[in-house]
Structure formats: C-alpha cells, structure tokens
Design a protein around this motif. Structure first.
Motif, PDB file in Angstrom:
ATOM      1  N   TYR A 114       0.826  -1.201   0.000  1.00 40.94           N
ATOM      2  CA  TYR A 114       0.000   0.000   0.000  1.00 40.94           C
ATOM      3  C   TYR A 114       0.860   1.252   0.000  1.00 40.94           C
ATOM      4  N   GLY A 115       0.482   2.226  -0.788  1.00 44.96           N
ATOM      5  CA  GLY A 115       1.172   3.504  -0.773  1.00 44.96           C
ATOM      6  C   GLY A 115       0.240   4.587  -1.249  1.00 44.96           C
ATOM      7  N   SER A 116       0.412   5.787  -0.748  1.00 45.16           N
ATOM      8  CA  SER A 116      -0.336   6.923  -1.249  1.00 45.16           C
ATOM      9  C   SER A 116       0.450   8.179  -0.919  1.00 45.16           C
ATOM     10  N   CYS A 158       0.140   8.665   3.062  1.00 45.30           N
ATOM     11  CA  CYS A 158       0.171   7.640   4.101  1.00 45.30           C
ATOM     12  C   CYS A 158       1.469   7.695   4.903  1.00 45.30           C
ATOM     13  N   ASP A 206       4.101   5.518   7.320  1.00 48.78           N
ATOM     14  CA  ASP A 206       4.576   4.193   7.702  1.00 48.78           C
ATOM     15  C   ASP A 206       4.648   4.144   9.223  1.00 48.78           C
ATOM     16  N   THR A 221       0.474   0.972   7.427  1.00 52.73           N
ATOM     17  CA  THR A 221       0.543   2.391   7.119  1.00 52.73           C
ATOM     18  C   THR A 221      -0.783   3.023   7.527  1.00 52.73           C
ATOM     19  N   TRP A 243      10.497  11.029   2.114  1.00 53.11           N
ATOM     20  CA  TRP A 243      10.214  10.072   1.052  1.00 53.11           C
ATOM     21  C   TRP A 243      11.479   9.340   0.616  1.00 53.11           C
ATOM     22  N   CYS A 245      10.832   8.165  -4.953  1.00 54.02           N
ATOM     23  CA  CYS A 245       9.577   8.927  -4.953  1.00 54.02           C
ATOM     24  C   CYS A 245       9.835  10.426  -4.930  1.00 54.02           C
TER      25      CYS A 245
END
Ligand SMILES: [Zn+2]
Length: 158
Positions: free
Chosen positions: A54-56, A59, A61, A67, A122, A126
C-alpha cells in the motif's frame, strides 16, 4: 449564584486547534493557537492499511507492514525540509497486533497562524523537487538517508 448546568465537554482529540487553508501549493494546515515545543498538536485519525504494497501521497509508515492514511485535517500537512512538527507514535511490542496511536508533535514553539509542516522523508525513487524555502532545503522532498541515492538525472537537475 453558580450556574449548575454542566458545560459541554470539549473533545480536544477530535477537534484539534488547527485549520485548513489554501496555499500556493495546495491545501495546508495552520495553527489556530500557539503551541510550545513538544506539545501534542492533535491525534491523527485515519484508516490503517496493513499491506506492504500500500502507498499513497499521504500515508504514514507506522512500523511493521502497517501504514496510516490520515483523515483531514492532518492529511493536508505540507512538507518542509525544516519542519515545525512531526508524526509521532509509541512503538509497540514487536508481536503486538495493536495499532499505535499516532499524534502530531510540535518540534519547536509555533505561533498562532503559522503553517504546520512535517518532513515527508520520502524514499529517493519517490522524490520530487522541493520549494519549501527553508535555508537548509535539500532541493528534493526526500529522506536525508537516501539523498545520495537520487537518480543521476535528478542530481544533475539541482
Ligand atoms: Zn525543502
């Protein structure tokens, strides 16, 4: 004579002393009042995703594979290379299934009306250019640990 009516209880946790305003780079979160260094500005509510894939954009960690996707207002926190606040949580036992409670901590004294900022930290792959204006701006929204791993073409663009 004293007023015997009970005053309504204020729920600080669900109503943090912040407001969301437009900024040149989108929405931002601003302090409604002064905060002192190490004050808890507010508790972060949101949806937990226990999924390593999952990533956004928003979000956080929070350890293990979990997350946290923050709700408003704190999902609108902007990045700064010299942030005045930070997402913080108490580390849980390694085998605990509980989800840590995440809060926003003031890293220094913050004036009423000041924009609240965090360091997005990040990963290098990214990273996007940073225009935060801080004296120590890295030029990229990237964690300090991975600033040397920025792809070569990004390095040249600096
Ligand atoms: Zn910056």
């Amino acid at each position: 004579m004293l007023n015997s009516e009970t005053s309504p209880t204020t729920d600080c946790e669900s109503d943090p002393a912040v407001n969301v305003q437009s900024t040149p780079i989108g929405k931002g979160v601003f302090a409604d009042r002064e905060f002192r260094a190490h004050d808890v500005i507010g508790w972060i509510t949101g949806k937990i995703h226990d999924d390593p894939e999952y990533g956004s954009e928003y979000c956080i960690d929070i350890g293990g594979t979990a997350t946290l996707e923050p709700d408003a207002p704190f999902r609108f926190l902007n990045h700064c290379c010299e942030p005045n606040s930070q997402f913080t949580w108490d580390e849980l036992e390694e085998d605990s299934d509980a989800i840590p409670e995440v809060y926003l901590l003031a890293l220094r004294d913050i004036e009423a009306g000041e924009q609240l900022t965090i360091d997005y930290n990040w990963a290098a792959d990214c990273a996007i250019p940073c225009h935060c204006g801080a004296e120590t701006c890295r030029g990229w929204i990237v964690t300090l640990d991975e600033i040397d791993q920025l792809p070569a073409k990004k390095q040249q663009a600096r």
